[in-house]
Motif scaffolding. Structure first.
Motif, PDB file in Angstrom:
ATOM      1  N   LEU A 908       0.890  -1.302   0.442  1.00  0.00           N
ATOM      2  CA  LEU A 908      -0.096   0.275   0.311  1.00  0.00           C
ATOM      3  C   LEU A 908       0.699   1.554   0.009  1.00  0.00           C
ATOM      4  CD1 LEU A 908      -3.120  -0.910   2.259  1.00  0.00           C
ATOM      5  CD2 LEU A 908      -3.069  -1.273   0.125  1.00  0.00           C
ATOM      6  N   LYS A 909       1.844   1.007  -0.036  1.00  0.00           N
ATOM      7  CA  LYS A 909       2.383   2.123   0.196  1.00  0.00           C
ATOM      8  C   LYS A 909       3.177   3.264  -1.158  1.00  0.00           C
ATOM      9  CE  LYS A 909       6.972  -0.107  -1.881  1.00  0.00           C
ATOM     10  NZ  LYS A 909       6.988   1.194  -2.932  1.00  0.00           N
ATOM     11  N   ASP A 910       2.610   3.149  -2.408  1.00  0.00           N
ATOM     12  CA  ASP A 910       2.510   4.356  -2.851  1.00  0.00           C
ATOM     13  C   ASP A 910       0.721   3.979  -3.412  1.00  0.00           C
ATOM     14  OD1 ASP A 910       4.717   4.274  -3.546  1.00  0.00           O
ATOM     15  OD2 ASP A 910       5.262   2.207  -4.538  1.00  0.00           O
ATOM     16  N   SER A 911      -0.462   3.411  -2.548  1.00  0.00           N
ATOM     17  CA  SER A 911      -1.641   4.109  -2.917  1.00  0.00           C
ATOM     18  C   SER A 911      -2.138   5.674  -3.134  1.00  0.00           C
ATOM     19  CB  SER A 911      -2.471   3.311  -2.461  1.00  0.00           C
ATOM     20  OG  SER A 911      -3.768   3.023  -1.809  1.00  0.00           O
ATOM     21  N   ALA A 917      -6.731  10.291   0.584  1.00  0.00           N
ATOM     22  CA  ALA A 917      -7.469  10.379   1.814  1.00  0.00           C
ATOM     23  C   ALA A 917      -6.489  10.499   3.739  1.00  0.00           C
ATOM     24  CB  ALA A 917      -8.412   9.251   2.181  1.00  0.00           C
ATOM     25  N   GLY A 918      -5.405  11.395   2.714  1.00  0.00           N
ATOM     26  CA  GLY A 918      -4.373  11.550   4.503  1.00  0.00           C
ATOM     27  C   GLY A 918      -4.077  10.196   5.223  1.00  0.00           C
ATOM     28  N   ARG A 954     -12.662   1.267  10.075  1.00  0.00           N
ATOM     29  CA  ARG A 954     -12.815   2.349  10.732  1.00  0.00           C
ATOM     30  C   ARG A 954     -11.475   3.709  10.139  1.00  0.00           C
ATOM     31  NH1 ARG A 954     -13.346   2.152  17.127  1.00  0.00           N
ATOM     32  NH2 ARG A 954     -15.747   1.216  16.545  1.00  0.00           N
ATOM     33  N   PRO A 955     -10.171   2.665  10.387  1.00  0.00           N
ATOM     34  CA  PRO A 955      -9.210   3.594  10.125  1.00  0.00           C
ATOM     35  C   PRO A 955      -9.213   3.999   8.250  1.00  0.00           C
ATOM     36  CG  PRO A 955      -8.151   1.226  10.291  1.00  0.00           C
ATOM     37  CD  PRO A 955      -9.736   2.039  10.588  1.00  0.00           C
TER      38      PRO A 955
END
Length: 977
Positions: A908-911, A917-918, A954-955
């Protein structure tokens, strides 16, 4: 949507299948839609479709009942027994309780009478991931009313051994993800050129058949004829059989020649103007299943055939053999379907069953018709099916039978028809009078061999010092047998009783010792190394007993067992025969143990029993020391023609007969059939030797003459990564080699092969090297056959072979070291990619990071194979991947995250959605780590997995709904894999 599909084999095999299926009424649905309908990657049922059809077909069922039925289907065990239960549900044989009417009622899942009332789906990339276990992916899945019914594996047309690899894949499903084949009943494997079909749960080549509809059919025609919806439903409803063999449940699907014959038999039985028919199907082609299924279908159609009676006529030999278990199974299944069944245990019972007009199935042995009353039952909806009909028509028993039911339709089934006998007209005249050609349906030996339903039989003569002189054989056997009109083993034995001089020659003690010595040596060198078994056929019971005593001096006693009929007078008249007579229980055990590769006995010594009605696919060699001819000979030698594939995928290619009598010396004299019917049945082994010599000479010229420049290992590398980089010549070489290897395995040891050992060994080494050079994993001799493996293992490390078949560490240091080594870059690329695969295999927790790298590395490798990039350029591209892998390792150390959580972070590092969405990927990975400690059993517990999914939302609340769902799915996949 389908046209956008870009996956392996899609352009030539997978995508066209979807398109062809759509043209005949199957509705394609994409993998994502299918996954949603089945409730995720752990589900196998399209629940909404199944629920709708249950409600439509069973209006008496409420929602709770429908839900309970679906849960029952979903909970069926992923075993062959569970698969059998699923088929019973599909066929409408299972019941559910109707609360309103207070009774059990049959549940309809499929409307077999109205094809369009059902819904037919086809989807692709069907991934199944059971909790806590490795998942698997089917290329294509066909579904009827939401239930998976056929699983398809596609292979690239350019790859060699595509069919075998497809079978191995299905066999792997049975071990790794049996849930994937818990519901599907049928299996297809195709690489465009060949189209094979079979059943799930019997994943061997023996149970697969080539689908054929037209001599020059196209792939489109094959797909559409197999999946034509009405015919496909008929396959589900009628053509799949479960049975018990060797105390194990097995499964089969009737082949096309069997279906054709059954349809012809049923049509003949429904035709009031005709009352005879002959089904002529060669030995070993499934004739018994054809007969039993036709009987069942007639009895199930009570209205059409007016509550009929089917009389199944067999002889004593068959009921002692394999048919016994199948008949017992048929009787049990029919009773479940409310079809009455009776067994006529004696003549009086048979007479009573006919006189009292019983409806249903009557099973009787042919000899019980002797003396039966004329006109015992004159009804015209009696159908008599006679197995091995050629035996019955040679005696008065057939006359008694036909007179007892004069208006019956009588169908004969045989593999060896008789044109004429001393007692009168033969099989064709009696059963074929209503058909111009003399038969209702024919499946010839040549067809059977072409379809690989049976194998060709090769024969070789034993040394002349042991064989019967030709003039004696002619005078004392062929002339005598011809006048006797021999049609079965009992009549043959009576004829041989008169041939005193011939019997004396065959049973002489010194000759028995010589033959036994030859058999022992031949078996050790030619049969045992292949893992197969043998029959030794003696002229009579005394010969069998003598051979047992002689073989016990030469081979371990447990290797052989004599099986022959019992006579109460033996203890006085033939004490050795009585001494070696086995009990009924021991004989039953031997019949089972002989079919198992890892069990003794390995050699059965026989003379009357087991020569008909006994199937043992492991039986490869028959040592024939009994004079035979025509039908008896063909039936006996057909014991060795059954296909067999061992657990390693090695196929039995032929059946072998070693002739100690000389009956095969002149085939025209031994087999009085039309030459077209026996073409390819029995051929001299010398023909295979000639074929071998031609093929190895060509292979030496094509593949081993690679010039003198450079060292041996450099010359080898040149051909491996030069000539064979392109998959097409590689496939051609593999196929050419395998043909030669098959011949070598059959022919060796043989003096004629002496001058070719060195060439063959080189060829086998080259094959193993090329195979491993392009394989995911290295096992130098894994794909070599038995005798060849022993030959090659001694020199497997010679000639630089090891350098081409290694795995290396996939990192920058190794890659740079390889650049400076000698040898082609193409070989280095393969070794590096193989090393990456090994790293994933050795450390599953690294898969979330390494798998995407491996996928990209394999695309680079594929481009290199297709000449879209050079070996040098591929090395540069792999260097970039190695740098990325090193960066990942460094990042993993810096973050301090455990492997699974780091896998989430790295994915996910380059998502872009997270960045927009911050949401920080590292913080998200740490949150995932905490959730994994809260739900430690999420991999194996579906309830915990649902809670984990809910907690992950949630996150991610700042993301849109669709993006949030995708990321949650990605995280869960990284955790549970």
């Amino acid at each position: 949507m389908i046209k956008a599909l870009k996956i392996s084999e899609a352009e030539t095999v997978q995508f066209p299948m979807l398109k062809h299926a759509a043209e005949i009424g199957w509705t394609p649905i994409g993998p994502d839609v299918a996954k949603q309908k089945r409730g995720g990657e752990a589900g196998m049922l399209l629940r909404d479709e199944l629920e709708a059809k249950l409600a439509q077909f069973n209006p008496w069922m409420g929602k709770d009942a429908i839900r309970s039925v679906i849960e029952t289907l979903d909970a069926l065990p992923p075993t062959i027994e569970g698969n059998r239960e699923m088929l019973s549900w599909l066929r409408g044989e299972r019941q559910w309780y109707d609360d309103d009417e207070k009774r059990h009622r049959r549940v309809t899942l499929v409307d077999f009478d109205h094809t369009d009332a059902n819904v037919f789906h086809v989807t692709w990339e069907w991934t199944l991931k059971p909790p806590a276990r490795k998942g698997n992916r089917a290329d294509v899945m066909f579904l009827v009313n939401g239930l998976p019914v056929c699983i398809v594996e596609h292979k690239n047309p350019r790859d060699g051994d595509a069919i075998e690899r497809g079978i191995n894949q299905l066999r792997r499903y049975e071990i790794e993800t049996p849930e994937l084949i818990g519901s599907p009943q049928l299996f297809n494997v195709t690489h465009l050129v060949d189209y094979w079909y079979g059943v799930t749960w019997n994943a061997t080549r023996r149970f697969l058949a080539r689908w054929k509809q037209a001599p020059e059919e196209t792939y489109r025609f094959a797909v559409q004829s197999f999946f034509e919806r009405t015919d496909f439903l008929r396959t589900l409803q009628h053509w799949i059989l479960f049975y018990v063999e060797d105390s194990e449940t097995r499964k089969s699907v009737l082949r096309q020649h069997q279906r054709r014959a059954i349809d012809a038999v049923i049509a003949r039985c429904a035709d009031p103007s005709k009352d005879r028919g002959l089904v002529w199907h060669t030995q070993g082609s499934g004739k018994t299943f054809t007969l039993l299924t036709a009987a069942r279908l007639i009895l199930e159609q009570k209205e059409r055939f007016r509550n009929a009676t089917v009389i199944l006529v067999v002889d004593r030999t068959e009921l002692e053999g394999q048919m016994k278990g199948w008949v017992e199974k048929l009787l049990g299944e029919m009773q479940k379907q409310d079809i009455a069944t009776w067994r006529a245990n004696n003549k009086a019972q048979l007479q009573e069953l006919l006189t009292t007009d019983k409806r249903g199935l009557i099973l009787s042995m042919i000899h019980k018709f002797e003396g039966i009353d004329k006109d015992s039952n004159t009804r015209d909806n009696i159908y008599v099916f006679i197995d091995e009909a050629h035996r019955s028509v040679a005696r008065d028993l057939g006359t008694y039978l036909m007179a007892s039911v004069p208006n019956a339709t009588i169908i004969g089934f045989t593999g060896t028809p008789i044109a004429k006998t001393e007692q009168g007209e033969g099989t064709f005249k009696i059963f074929g009078k209503d058909d111009e050609q003399g038969y209702l349906d024919k499946y010839s030996i040549a067809e059977s061999i072409a379809d690989e339903t049976t194998l060709p039989i090769k024969h070789v003569m034993a040394p002349s010092t042991m064989t019967v002189p030709a003039d004696r054989l002619d005078k004392e056997f062929f002339e005598l047998a011809e006048t006797e009109g021999v049609t079965d083993i009992d009549e043959l034995n009576k004829a041989l009783e008169r041939a005193v001089s011939l019997r004396t020659f065959l049973t002489a003690d010194d000759r028995v010792e010589k033959v036994a010595a030859f058999v022992a040596e031949h078996f050790r060198e030619n049969v045992l190394p292949l893992g197969y078994k043998a029959f030794l056929v003696g002229v009579n019971r005394e010969a069998c007993a003598k051979y047992k005593k002689a073989l016990d001096k030469l081979l371990p006693p447990e290797w052989s067992e004599p099986i022959y009929t019992e006579n109460v007078a033996d203890i006085v008249d033939r004490p050795l025969v009585a001494e070696l007579q086995v009990s009924d229980d021991r004989e039953a055990d031997v019949r089972l143990l002989f079919r198992k590769a890892d069990k003794d006995p390995k050699i059965l010594i026989v003379t009357d029993k087991l020569l008909t009605g006994y199937d043992a696919p492991l039986l490869y060699c028959m040592y024939l020391d009994k004079p035979m001819r025509d039908h008896v000979l063909l039936q006996a030698v057909a014991r060795v023609n059954r296909p067999y594939v061992d657990p390693h995928g090695v196929q039995k290619r032929i059946g072998l007969v070693v002739d100690f009598v000389g009956v095969l010396r002149e085939l025209k004299k031994a087999l009085k059939f039309d030459s077209s019917d026996v073409s390819g049945v029995i051929e001299d082994l010398d023909l295979l030797l000639k074929d071998f010599l031609d093929k190895i000479a060509k292979a030496e010229q094509d593949y081993l003459n690679i010039g003198e420049a450079g060292s041996p290992d450099e010359r080898l590398e040149k051909i491996v990564y030069g000539r064979f980089l392109d998959p097409e010549p590689r496939k051609a070489f593999f196929e050419a080699y395998k043909e030669i290897e098959n011949l070598w395995e059959i022919l060796s040891p043989s003096a004629e092969l002496r001058d070719h050992i060195a060439t063959y060994k080189q060829l086998a080494q080259l094959y193993a090297t090329v195979r491993n050079a392009y394989a995911d994993k290295v096992d130098f001799v894994a794909d070599l056959a038995y005798k060849t493996k022993r030959l090659v293992e001694q020199g497997a490390t010679q000639d630089g072979l090891g350098r081409l078949t290694k795995s290396v560490t996939f990192d920058i240091k190794t890659l740079e070291a390889l650049r400076s080594e000698k040898g082609p870059d193409e070989g280095k690329v393969f070794n590096l990619v193989r090393g990456l695969q090994k790293e994933i295999d050795d450390d599953a927790s690294a898969a979330p990071v390494l798998q995407p790298l491996k996928d990209r590395a394999e695309r680079i490798l594929k481009d290199m194979e297709n000449r879209k990039t050079t070996g040098l350029a591929a090395m540069d591209l792999l260097a970039a991947l190695a740098a990325e892998k090193e960066a990942a390792a460094k990042a993993a150390k810096e973050t301090g995250l455990p492997p699974k959580a780091f896998g989430v972070y790295w994915a996910l590092k380059d998502s872009e959605p997270l960045r927009a969405a911050g949401v920080q990927p590292l913080n998200l990975a740490k949150e995932v780590e905490k959730l994994m400690s809260r739900f430690p059993n999420a991999r194996v517990n579906s309830d915990e997995q649902r809670q984990l999914r809910a907690a992950l939302y949630r996150p991610l609340l700042a993301l849109g709904r669709e993006e949030r769902a995708k990321i949650v799915e990605l995280i869960v996949e990284a955790i549970v894999q």
